[in-house]
Design an enzyme around this catalytic site. Structure first.
Site, short mmCIF file in Angstrom:
data_model
loop_
_atom_site.label_atom_id
_atom_site.label_comp_id
_atom_site.label_asym_id
_atom_site.label_seq_id
_atom_site.Cartn_x
_atom_site.Cartn_y
_atom_site.Cartn_z
N CYS A 17 27.73 -30.75 -91.49
CA CYS A 17 28.36 -30.13 -90.32
C CYS A 17 28.09 -30.93 -89.06
CB CYS A 17 27.84 -28.70 -90.14
SG CYS A 17 26.06 -28.64 -89.77
N CYS A 20 24.51 -31.66 -88.20
CA CYS A 20 23.93 -32.80 -88.93
C CYS A 20 24.22 -34.10 -88.19
CB CYS A 20 24.50 -32.88 -90.35
SG CYS A 20 24.16 -31.46 -91.39
N ASP A 424 53.89 -58.30 -69.36
CA ASP A 424 54.08 -59.71 -69.12
C ASP A 424 55.46 -60.04 -69.69
OD1 ASP A 424 53.48 -62.47 -68.58
OD2 ASP A 424 53.15 -62.71 -70.73
N ASP A 615 50.16 -61.24 -74.03
CA ASP A 615 49.86 -62.04 -75.23
C ASP A 615 49.12 -63.33 -74.92
OD1 ASP A 615 51.94 -63.43 -73.98
OD2 ASP A 615 52.64 -64.23 -75.89
N ASP A 619 46.70 -63.09 -69.48
CA ASP A 619 46.79 -61.62 -69.50
C ASP A 619 45.47 -60.95 -69.85
OD1 ASP A 619 49.60 -61.78 -69.04
OD2 ASP A 619 49.91 -62.13 -71.19
#
Length: 727
Positions: A17, A20, A424, A615, A619
């Site tokens: 649970c 725990c 971009d 990419d 960036d």
């Protein structure tokens, strides 16, 4: 000086649970040398970051055992069958016996003269169920007691032992309790509750395995063996033994064993496991191959370029596991609540017992015990601990199958709140590949002749604009001619002789500087001007092509009330052209990497939740600083590491899918937590007998066990809906 931290995935048995989870995190977090701990109940594991100079994995395992749980090693497979097998075996041993106990205590009800001997038989049968079905719960509960802590096992142990202890007392001292009018036994409560909990755990474990199905599928994608080519022929070897440079043969229907490059042959490869695209990709000499993809047609020879943990597939699996181990804020709040939940339940159960003893109807002792046990059983916080991790696990697996790689659970929680997406331009909204999109031919010339002169010179140049012109010429079946006296003027253009005629190809200023009067083009992209024997003959308009799905992506974002913005380092004309094609009204050109970061902070200061899509290295800073960073996989490694979500498929529509997946996941988490709490809010008062004085309604212990088991199964089943949700 401390050494470099190591992160290990530790498998833990016995966790049941949210309490725990909280306990393991708290105890391990206090160990010297432990930097961070994140426990996941859905995978029965903990991601532990530690200093190897101070502690080691064995010491961590010993601490797990000391606090009452089972250390099952580290960095094993994502899910194991051992837990399911344990619960299935326990049920086979206990269910038939529990059914007999239930029949004799609740249905058959033998006459009084046979009651004593029947009770003795029921007592030993119940002991059988408690030993073979409940001993793991009791073992952890005992260790909890020694460590002065509590969890679901504590509640279960208290409830079943109380019911059994009372019933045993009635069995041994039957005449005494019979005179008090309290001779009814509750062996069925202990036996049936344990059986229902085992059944619930079995169903829960099976549901958790289904929840991890997408991740297990990733683990099984790469083949176990591969056929390598050697001087003396072919040989089948274990894929794990492959080395960089090995030449491997793959036949139709076979899986690619490791990342590599095609050396011979051609064929089509199903890369849907990476990209989510079902259309096979054509592969020829020099093309890249990825582990786990499937050759659908043709035969290929390829050499291994990346093996083991360096393959793209291995990186995806590692990232997905990392995401399932991380916790959204909502889960951390639930874990904190569970730390006090169990002690509060014990207090409520104690108050219930006392209240029934004072104000309850006859038989007081029996009724008090029933209410006490029911409260303890129904309040077990199993569902609370499963509410978030199962949803995150299913969502990250679903995302991976769609070409969306989510770095952590917190990203899933906040991506759906984004209201502005910064793009971009190059490589994100556009392909990054230049293409001739406009041709203007001077009077007296044909496009074919213009292309012949231009492509002849440009075929000798390495400039991207030159390659675009040559590619366009090839598409028109025009081939370069021999060039004499070729000269490349860096950054300006090229010159040379074709068929005895002087040809100039390059910028407008380059032609003007050589006495050629050219007509300026109003094309939005880049320009390649051509002159023959000092006379202007035409111009090519070259532009970066917009991705096929970009316009639809922008339209979808607008429909979702998300504002798209372009911030690019490219020139005004190029950026404006792309923005107009896609219907983006807010755009900025000529922006430096620092400028992107400044603009992002401006939006955030105005209260926007901002996502960045990029990419390139330029960036990376903006990706890291944004609320959610989307890194396109076609870009640089730096960008991918800086982003929160990597788009493996290099498709912009995956951005929309990722945002939708985030929203669906957050909704499922909220539903799960609602149901987990509503069970307790409604059923604890019912079990305590709050409605008994007015309506005569109360809850028997075995029904409490059914409700507790159902709560966990319903939460996991609800999470499984994410596997089929349309994105």
């Amino acid at each position: 000086m401390s050494s470099k931290l190591i992160e290990k995935n530790v498998n833990i048995g016995g966790m049941t649970c949210a309490a725990c989870v909280r306990r393991v995190e708290k105890k391990l977090g206090k160990m010297e040398g432990i930097a961070s701990v994140s426990v996941n109940l859905a995978t029965n594991s903990a991601a532990v970051e530690y200093d190897p100079a101070v502690t080691d994995i064995d010491a961590i395992g010993e601490e797990i055992e000391r606090i009452g749980y089972v250390y099952k090693g580290s960095d094993k497979d994502f899910m194991e069958d051992e837990t399911e097998a344990y619960y299935a075996k326990s049920l086979k041993l206990t269910a038939p016996v529990a059914f007999i106990v239930f029949l004799f205590t609740m249905v058959i009800m033998p006459p009084h003269e046979y009651m004593v001997i029947t009770n003795w038989v029921m007592m030993f049968l119940t002991l059988h169920v408690m030993y073979f079905g409940g001993r793991s719960f009791y073992k952890i509960a005992w260790k909890n007691l020694k460590n002065r802590t509590s969890d679901m096992n504590t509640l279960l142990a208290l409830g079943t032992l109380s019911a059994f202890g009372y019933s045993a007392a009635v069995t041994v001292f039957h005449d005494f309790f019979y005179k008090l009018g309290a001779a009814h036994v509750y062996y069925d409560a202990s036996a049936v509750i344990i059986t229902f909990i085992l059944l619930g755990k079995l169903l829960e474990t099976r549901a958790k395995k289904k929840a991890a199905g997408a991740i297990e599928a990733l683990l099984n994608l790469a083949p176990k063996t591969a056929t390598i080519i050697e001087n003396n022929g072919e040989r089948e070897v274990a894929a794990s033994s492959l080395k960089i440079g090995d030449v491997i043969r793959v036949k139709p229907g076979g899986s690619i064993a490791v990342d590599g490059v095609v050396e011979h042959g051609q064929g089509s490869v199903d890369e849907s496991m990476l990209t989510g695209e079902s259309v096979p990709v054509s592969k020829r000499v020099g093309d890249n191959l990825y582990a786990g993809t499937i050759l659908t047609s043709g035969t290929l020879l390829y050499h291994a370029a990346s093996v083991g943990s360096d393959t793209v597939l291995a990186g995806i699996i590692k990232a997905v596991k990392g995401a399932t181990a991380s916790k959204p804020k909502v889960q951390r709040m639930a874990d904190q609540l569970s730390a006090v939940f169990v002690p509060v339940v014990i207090l409520i159960a104690g108050a219930t017992l006392g209240t029934w003893m004072i104000f309850g109807p006859e038989p007081v002792l029996t009724n008090s015990l029933v209410a006490f046990v029911s409260v303890l059983i129904v309040a077990c916080p199993c569902a609370m601990g499963l509410a978030t991790p199962t949803a995150v696990m299913v969502a990250t697996g679903r995302g991976a199958s769609e070409g969306i790689l989510v770095k952590n659970g917190e990203t899933l929680e906040k991506a759906c709140r984004v209201n502005r997406v910064i793009f971009d331009k190059t490589g994100t909204l556009t392909t990054g590949k230049l293409r001739v999109e406009d041709v203007h031919v001077a009077v007296g010339y044909t496009e074919e002749k213009l292309l012949e002169y231009a492509s002849s010179l440009e075929s000798l140049s390495e400039h991207p604009l030159a390659k675009a012109v040559v590619t366009y010429a090839k598409s028109k079946n025009i081939h370069p001619q021999l060039v004499a006296d070729f000269h490349n003027i860096d950054g300006e253009g090229v010159r040379g002789n074709v068929d005895g005629r002087e040809v100039l190809v390059g910028k407008l200023d380059f032609l003007s500087g050589n006495g050629v009067e050219a007509v300026p083009s109003d094309f939005a992209g880049s320009h390649v001007y051509v002159a023959v024997d000092g006379v202007y003959v035409g111009v090519f308009g070259v532009a970066d092509t917009v991705k096929e799905d970009a316009a639809a992506t922008v339209a979808q974002l607008k429909k979702m009330h998300i504002t798209p913005v372009i911030i690019s380092g490219d020139n005004e004309k190029s950026v404006k052209s792309v923005a107009e094609k896609l219907g983006i009204y807010e755009y900025f050109s000529g922006v430096s990497p620092k400028g992107k970061l400044d603009k992002l902070h401006q939006y955030r200061d105005n209260g926007d939740i901002v996502a960045m899509v990029g990419d390139g290295i330029n960036d990376a800073a903006a990706l890291a600083a944004s609320d959610v960073g989307f890194a396109m996989s076609g870009g640089t490694e730096v960008a991918m590491q800086s982003g929160d979500i990597t788009i493996i498929a290099d498709k912009t529509d995956r951005i929309v899918k990722a945002i939708k997946l985030s929203g669906y996941t957050l909704n499922v988490i909220r539903q799960n937590l609602f149901w987990a709490f509503i069970y307790n809010i409604v059923l604890i008062p019912l079990a305590a007998g709050v409605f008994y004085p007015a309506f005569g309604i109360r809850m028997m212990p075995m029904y409490a066990g059914v409700a507790m088991a159902f709560s966990s199964v319903s939460v996991v089943s609800n999470s499984l809906r994410l596997k089929i949700k349309k994105l």
